[in-house]
Design a protein around this motif. Structure first.
Motif, PDB file in Angstrom:
ATOM      1  N   ASN A 107       0.813  -1.229   0.000  1.00  0.00           N
ATOM      2  CA  ASN A 107       0.000   0.000   0.000  1.00  0.00           C
ATOM      3  C   ASN A 107       0.841   1.273   0.000  1.00  0.00           C
ATOM      4  O   ASN A 107       0.613   2.213   0.771  1.00  0.00           O
ATOM      5  CB  ASN A 107      -0.978   0.030   1.190  1.00  0.00           C
ATOM      6  N   LEU A 108       1.820   1.321  -0.905  1.00  0.00           N
ATOM      7  CA  LEU A 108       2.743   2.453  -0.944  1.00  0.00           C
ATOM      8  C   LEU A 108       2.367   3.486  -2.004  1.00  0.00           C
ATOM      9  O   LEU A 108       1.844   3.137  -3.066  1.00  0.00           O
ATOM     10  CB  LEU A 108       4.169   1.973  -1.203  1.00  0.00           C
ATOM     11  N   VAL A 109       2.663   4.724  -1.699  1.00  0.00           N
ATOM     12  CA  VAL A 109       2.514   5.825  -2.654  1.00  0.00           C
ATOM     13  C   VAL A 109       3.910   6.370  -2.935  1.00  0.00           C
ATOM     14  O   VAL A 109       4.625   6.740  -2.004  1.00  0.00           O
ATOM     15  CB  VAL A 109       1.621   6.942  -2.088  1.00  0.00           C
TER      16      VAL A 109
ATOM     17  N   ASP B 206      12.043   0.053  -2.076  1.00  0.00           N
ATOM     18  CA  ASP B 206      12.950   1.165  -1.776  1.00  0.00           C
ATOM     19  C   ASP B 206      12.175   2.378  -1.269  1.00  0.00           C
ATOM     20  O   ASP B 206      12.713   3.212  -0.530  1.00  0.00           O
ATOM     21  CB  ASP B 206      13.749   1.566  -3.018  1.00  0.00           C
ATOM     22  N   LEU B 207      10.916   2.489  -1.679  1.00  0.00           N
ATOM     23  CA  LEU B 207      10.083   3.600  -1.231  1.00  0.00           C
ATOM     24  C   LEU B 207       9.941   3.626   0.292  1.00  0.00           C
ATOM     25  O   LEU B 207       9.713   4.685   0.882  1.00  0.00           O
ATOM     26  CB  LEU B 207       8.684   3.511  -1.861  1.00  0.00           C
ATOM     27  N   LEU B 208      10.089   2.451   0.908  1.00  0.00           N
ATOM     28  CA  LEU B 208       9.878   2.340   2.349  1.00  0.00           C
ATOM     29  C   LEU B 208      11.174   2.470   3.157  1.00  0.00           C
ATOM     30  O   LEU B 208      11.143   2.421   4.382  1.00  0.00           O
ATOM     31  CB  LEU B 208       9.175   1.010   2.662  1.00  0.00           C
ATOM     32  N   ARG B 209      12.291   2.648   2.478  1.00  0.00           N
ATOM     33  CA  ARG B 209      13.560   2.780   3.216  1.00  0.00           C
ATOM     34  C   ARG B 209      13.540   3.917   4.252  1.00  0.00           C
ATOM     35  O   ARG B 209      14.089   3.759   5.346  1.00  0.00           O
ATOM     36  CB  ARG B 209      14.723   2.967   2.239  1.00  0.00           C
ATOM     37  N   PRO B 210      12.927   5.070   3.947  1.00  0.00           N
ATOM     38  CA  PRO B 210      12.861   6.110   4.988  1.00  0.00           C
ATOM     39  C   PRO B 210      12.144   5.621   6.250  1.00  0.00           C
ATOM     40  O   PRO B 210      12.535   5.986   7.371  1.00  0.00           O
ATOM     41  CB  PRO B 210      12.094   7.241   4.309  1.00  0.00           C
ATOM     42  N   GLY B 211      11.122   4.801   6.070  1.00  0.00           N
ATOM     43  CA  GLY B 211      10.424   4.242   7.224  1.00  0.00           C
ATOM     44  C   GLY B 211      11.299   3.285   7.994  1.00  0.00           C
ATOM     45  O   GLY B 211      11.292   3.266   9.231  1.00  0.00           O
ATOM     46  N   TYR B 212      12.073   2.481   7.279  1.00  0.00           N
ATOM     47  CA  TYR B 212      12.995   1.548   7.931  1.00  0.00           C
ATOM     48  C   TYR B 212      14.012   2.309   8.771  1.00  0.00           C
ATOM     49  O   TYR B 212      14.333   1.904   9.894  1.00  0.00           O
ATOM     50  CB  TYR B 212      13.701   0.686   6.891  1.00  0.00           C
TER      51      TYR B 212
ATOM     52  N   GLU C  49       4.651   2.498   9.475  1.00  0.00           N
ATOM     53  CA  GLU C  49       5.477   3.489   8.788  1.00  0.00           C
ATOM     54  C   GLU C  49       5.154   3.522   7.296  1.00  0.00           C
ATOM     55  O   GLU C  49       5.241   4.581   6.654  1.00  0.00           O
ATOM     56  CB  GLU C  49       6.961   3.183   8.984  1.00  0.00           C
ATOM     57  N   ALA C  50       4.776   2.379   6.718  1.00  0.00           N
ATOM     58  CA  ALA C  50       4.397   2.340   5.307  1.00  0.00           C
ATOM     59  C   ALA C  50       3.204   3.253   5.052  1.00  0.00           C
ATOM     60  O   ALA C  50       3.113   3.918   4.011  1.00  0.00           O
ATOM     61  CB  ALA C  50       4.074   0.911   4.875  1.00  0.00           C
ATOM     62  N   VAL C  51       2.290   3.295   6.002  1.00  0.00           N
ATOM     63  CA  VAL C  51       1.129   4.180   5.890  1.00  0.00           C
ATOM     64  C   VAL C  51       1.577   5.641   5.973  1.00  0.00           C
ATOM     65  O   VAL C  51       1.148   6.487   5.183  1.00  0.00           O
ATOM     66  CB  VAL C  51       0.099   3.862   7.003  1.00  0.00           C
ATOM     67  N   LEU C  52       2.475   5.925   6.913  1.00  0.00           N
ATOM     68  CA  LEU C  52       2.928   7.305   7.106  1.00  0.00           C
ATOM     69  C   LEU C  52       3.769   7.793   5.934  1.00  0.00           C
ATOM     70  O   LEU C  52       3.632   8.945   5.505  1.00  0.00           O
ATOM     71  CB  LEU C  52       3.722   7.409   8.406  1.00  0.00           C
ATOM     72  N   VAL C  53       4.637   6.923   5.405  1.00  0.00           N
ATOM     73  CA  VAL C  53       5.434   7.295   4.235  1.00  0.00           C
ATOM     74  C   VAL C  53       4.518   7.624   3.064  1.00  0.00           C
ATOM     75  O   VAL C  53       4.741   8.591   2.326  1.00  0.00           O
ATOM     76  CB  VAL C  53       6.418   6.165   3.863  1.00  0.00           C
TER      77      VAL C  53
END
Length: 216
Positions: free
Chosen positions: A73-75, A140-146, A165-169
């Motif tokens: 569920n990434l944007v 890779d889109l979720l790396r900031p969350g990681y 964090e995926a939701v927040l990113v």
């Protein structure tokens, strides 16, 4: 197209059952949807995971939700580079053409995509690091969350933390789209971050004042 096969009998039988019951009982409603077009109450961006059934969670009928699903569920951030961006195109259509009043990001427990990101970023999934991995490059889109959870949570709590964090990113990236930001600032569009626990059926929402997820 020689590789296309007939519909498996299991699904054909289910279709005929739906046509004879649900569709037959609501034929006028389906014709109205077809003739008058769609006016969804919200756009939902959810995970591809087959266990996440967003229309069931909200008891939604046909025509109520404009739904886009992708891994975790990434944007992505706004990138008008001429490439093909399925998620961005869906958001643009929902906000500028359908003018949905609500846009919901729905994350979930036991997300395989999020776990893949966690494994990749911690060096446990070298295959996802390959440039040829579509899943890896998407995650890779979720790396900031990681980066936000790796030193904040113990290892056994990092997966559920990263799911949220995926939701927040995704919410953060949504605001990089000019037409989303304009609609939010004009108060014609509201953004919502949600997370559901599959086993228990619990649903949480992100409270921007308390800066945490709370039960709905």
């Amino acid at each position: 197209m020689q590789h296309a096969k007939p519909l498996p009998s299991l699904f054909a039988q289910r279709y005929h059952g739906w046509k004879a019951t649900t569709h037959a009982d609501n034929a006028a409603w389906y014709r109205r949807l077809a003739n008058e077009g769609q006016r969804p109450k919200a756009m939902v961006i959810a995970c591809c995971d087959s266990r996440v059934h967003v229309t069931s969670i909200f008891g939604a009928d046909s025509g109520e939700f404009f739904i886009h699903r992708n891994i975790a569920n990434l944007v992505p951030p706004y990138e008008p580079d001429g490439a093909q961006h399925g998620t961005s195109a869906a958001i643009e259509f929902a906000v500028t053409a359908l003018k949905v009043p609500h846009l919901m990001i729905v994350g979930h427990s036991k997300c395989g995509g999020v776990q893949g990101c966690l494994d990749m970023c911690s060096g446990k999934a070298p295959a996802l690091e390959e440039t040829s991995s579509f899943v890896g490059r998407w995650m890779d889109l979720l790396r900031p969350g990681y980066e936000r959870v790796k030193d904040t949570f113990p290892e056994d709590q990092q997966a559920p933390a990263l799911e949220k964090e995926a939701v927040l990113v995704s919410l953060e990236n949504l605001m990089t789209f000019p037409f989303v930001r304009e609609a939010v600032e004009a108060r014609t569009l509201s953004l919502h971050g949600l997370w559901t626990e599959i086993g228990e059926g619990d649903l949480e929402y992100y409270d921007s004042i308390e800066r945490r997820f709370l039960p709905v």
